[in-house]
Write a protein that holds these residues in place. Structure first.
Motif, PDB file in Angstrom:
ATOM      1  N   LEU A   1       0.826  -1.208   0.000  1.00  0.00           N
ATOM      2  CA  LEU A   1       0.000   0.000   0.000  1.00  0.00           C
ATOM      3  C   LEU A   1       0.861   1.259   0.000  1.00  0.00           C
ATOM      4  CD1 LEU A   1      -2.903  -0.957   2.438  1.00  0.00           C
ATOM      5  CD2 LEU A   1      -2.750  -1.286  -0.034  1.00  0.00           C
ATOM      6  N   ASP A   2       1.979   1.203  -0.681  1.00  0.00           N
ATOM      7  CA  ASP A   2       2.876   2.344  -0.902  1.00  0.00           C
ATOM      8  C   ASP A   2       3.567   2.836   0.369  1.00  0.00           C
ATOM      9  OD1 ASP A   2       2.344   2.352  -3.624  1.00  0.00           O
ATOM     10  OD2 ASP A   2       0.623   3.697  -3.399  1.00  0.00           O
ATOM     11  N   ALA A   3       2.839   3.083   1.436  1.00  0.00           N
ATOM     12  CA  ALA A   3       3.438   3.699   2.626  1.00  0.00           C
ATOM     13  C   ALA A   3       4.248   2.710   3.451  1.00  0.00           C
ATOM     14  CB  ALA A   3       2.365   4.339   3.496  1.00  0.00           C
ATOM     15  N   PHE A   4       3.930   1.425   3.362  1.00  0.00           N
ATOM     16  CA  PHE A   4       4.637   0.402   4.129  1.00  0.00           C
ATOM     17  C   PHE A   4       5.636  -0.320   3.227  1.00  0.00           C
ATOM     18  CE2 PHE A   4       0.694   0.957   6.432  1.00  0.00           C
ATOM     19  CZ  PHE A   4       1.062   0.862   7.765  1.00  0.00           C
ATOM     20  N   ARG A   5       6.737  -0.749   3.822  1.00  0.00           N
ATOM     21  CA  ARG A   5       7.714  -1.559   3.102  1.00  0.00           C
ATOM     22  C   ARG A   5       8.269  -2.622   4.030  1.00  0.00           C
ATOM     23  NH1 ARG A   5      10.747  -2.312  -1.330  1.00  0.00           N
ATOM     24  NH2 ARG A   5       9.596  -0.662  -2.402  1.00  0.00           N
ATOM     25  N   PHE A   6       8.303  -3.850   3.540  1.00  0.00           N
ATOM     26  CA  PHE A   6       8.897  -4.971   4.261  1.00  0.00           C
ATOM     27  C   PHE A   6      10.367  -5.080   3.872  1.00  0.00           C
ATOM     28  CE2 PHE A   6       4.520  -5.843   4.818  1.00  0.00           C
ATOM     29  CZ  PHE A   6       4.361  -6.774   5.832  1.00  0.00           C
ATOM     30  N   HIS A   7      11.244  -5.110   4.877  1.00  0.00           N
ATOM     31  CA  HIS A   7      12.682  -5.197   4.673  1.00  0.00           C
ATOM     32  C   HIS A   7      13.193  -6.531   5.224  1.00  0.00           C
ATOM     33  CE1 HIS A   7      12.919  -0.786   3.939  1.00  0.00           C
ATOM     34  NE2 HIS A   7      11.960  -0.740   4.850  1.00  0.00           N
ATOM     35  N   PRO A   8      13.854  -7.354   4.413  1.00  0.00           N
ATOM     36  CA  PRO A   8      14.404  -8.607   4.941  1.00  0.00           C
ATOM     37  C   PRO A   8      15.452  -8.323   6.023  1.00  0.00           C
ATOM     38  CG  PRO A   8      14.399  -8.605   2.542  1.00  0.00           C
ATOM     39  CD  PRO A   8      14.094  -7.206   2.978  1.00  0.00           C
ATOM     40  N   THR A   9      15.242  -8.878   7.203  1.00  0.00           N
ATOM     41  CA  THR A   9      16.206  -8.769   8.301  1.00  0.00           C
ATOM     42  C   THR A   9      16.370 -10.139   8.946  1.00  0.00           C
ATOM     43  OG1 THR A   9      14.366  -7.902   9.640  1.00  0.00           O
ATOM     44  CG2 THR A   9      15.979  -6.304   8.818  1.00  0.00           C
TER      45      THR A   9
END
Length: 288
Positions: free
Chosen positions: A189-197
């Motif tokens: 939804l554009d505002a959220f981003r999942f970052h692999p950690t």
């Protein structure tokens, strides 16, 4: 329990506590533990219980109200779950849904559930027991979960936690409410981003949110206490991949400092939120 609410851009972010975990000694939590860090950073003593012998960890959900939608980041331990591998999680009973209601959030009003990873203390309220069956607690929500953790449960290594999948993940998939986030991460939804950690577990992700030039970062279990800001090389007892866990922590701290991001942590005590800055001796932490 105290309610802590923050404004990030045009979003309101509220901490809803499920429970506090006590009884874990610093030397259990961190294999490299040394009291030296408490002498160097005396404010860290506030992380210990009244006896000064164990660390206090919080289990909570972050509620994000944005663009007329409600998002939950992680869902805690849940009620009535069989967790023989942890006496702290086993058959828990808390008024978590009542606490959500107290801030105006009804289960049917939740639009999205974003999961940093699929451990027992992050997916428990995905479901609740209804007439003997585990059904989605948030019946109108999309549940976004890391593909890497779904893949883990498909391997023999996931057998020891199969019950977590069976009662808190599989019913979401069966209901057609699950959305898998690719292992390389991506926007939602554009505002959220999942970052692999990865490191705490193979599929672990942290989630950033941006609004009106401000940034929030939901850390998941990259860190368990602020101690790891002052000793970022220290992995917790719950880090399964040692090298990757240190790399993920370094990435997260650099990202937070570079973007002036407010950190919304998964287990820090007190408000559980704060900011990272770079000091003369390394990173520093300030509760918000």
């Amino acid at each position: 329990m105290d309610v802590h609410t923050y404004q990030i851009g045009d979003a309101r972010i509220t901490k809803v506590t499920e429970t506090l975990l006590q009884g874990l000694t610093p030397s259990f939590l961190y294999a490299d533990w040394s009291d030296e860090v408490l002498h160097e950073q005396p404010q860290l003593r506030s992380l210990l219980d009244d006896t000064g012998t164990s660390v206090v960890l919080s289990v909570h959900t972050w509620v994000v109200e944005w663009a007329d939608q409600v998002f939950l980041i992680d869902t805690g331990i849940g009620n009535g779950k069989e967790r023989p591998f942890s006496k702290l999680f086993h058959q828990l009973e808390t008024p978590f849904l009542e606490r959500l209601a107290a801030i105006g959030i009804a289960p049917e009003g939740v639009d999205h559930v974003l999961l940093t990873h699929l451990h027992a203390d992050h997916v428990g309220w995905n479901t609740r027991l209804v007439d003997g069956s585990w059904l989605p607690t948030f019946g109108n929500a999309r549940y976004v979960m890391p593909q890497g953790d779904l893949d883990f449960f498909a391997t023999p290594a996931g057998d020891s936690r199969r019950m977590v999948y069976d009662d808190s993940v599989a019913p979401i998939i069966a209901a057609g409410q699950a959305v898998a986030m690719a292992t390389e991460g991506g926007s939602y939804l554009d505002a959220f981003r999942f970052h692999p950690t990865p490191g705490h577990c193979r599929g672990h992700m942290s989630i950033s949110f941006r609004s009106q030039g401000e940034t929030a970062l939901f850390t998941g279990d990259v860190m368990h206490t602020p101690i790891q800001l002052y000793r970022p090389e220290w992995n917790s007892a719950f880090c399964h991949e040692q090298v990757q866990a240190r790399q993920a922590r370094q990435w997260l701290l650099d990202y937070a400092a570079d973007h002036d991001a407010m950190l919304f942590t998964a287990h820090f005590p007190d408000t559980s939120a704060g900011r990272v800055s770079r000091g003369d001796q390394g990173f520093e932490w300030q509760f918000a």
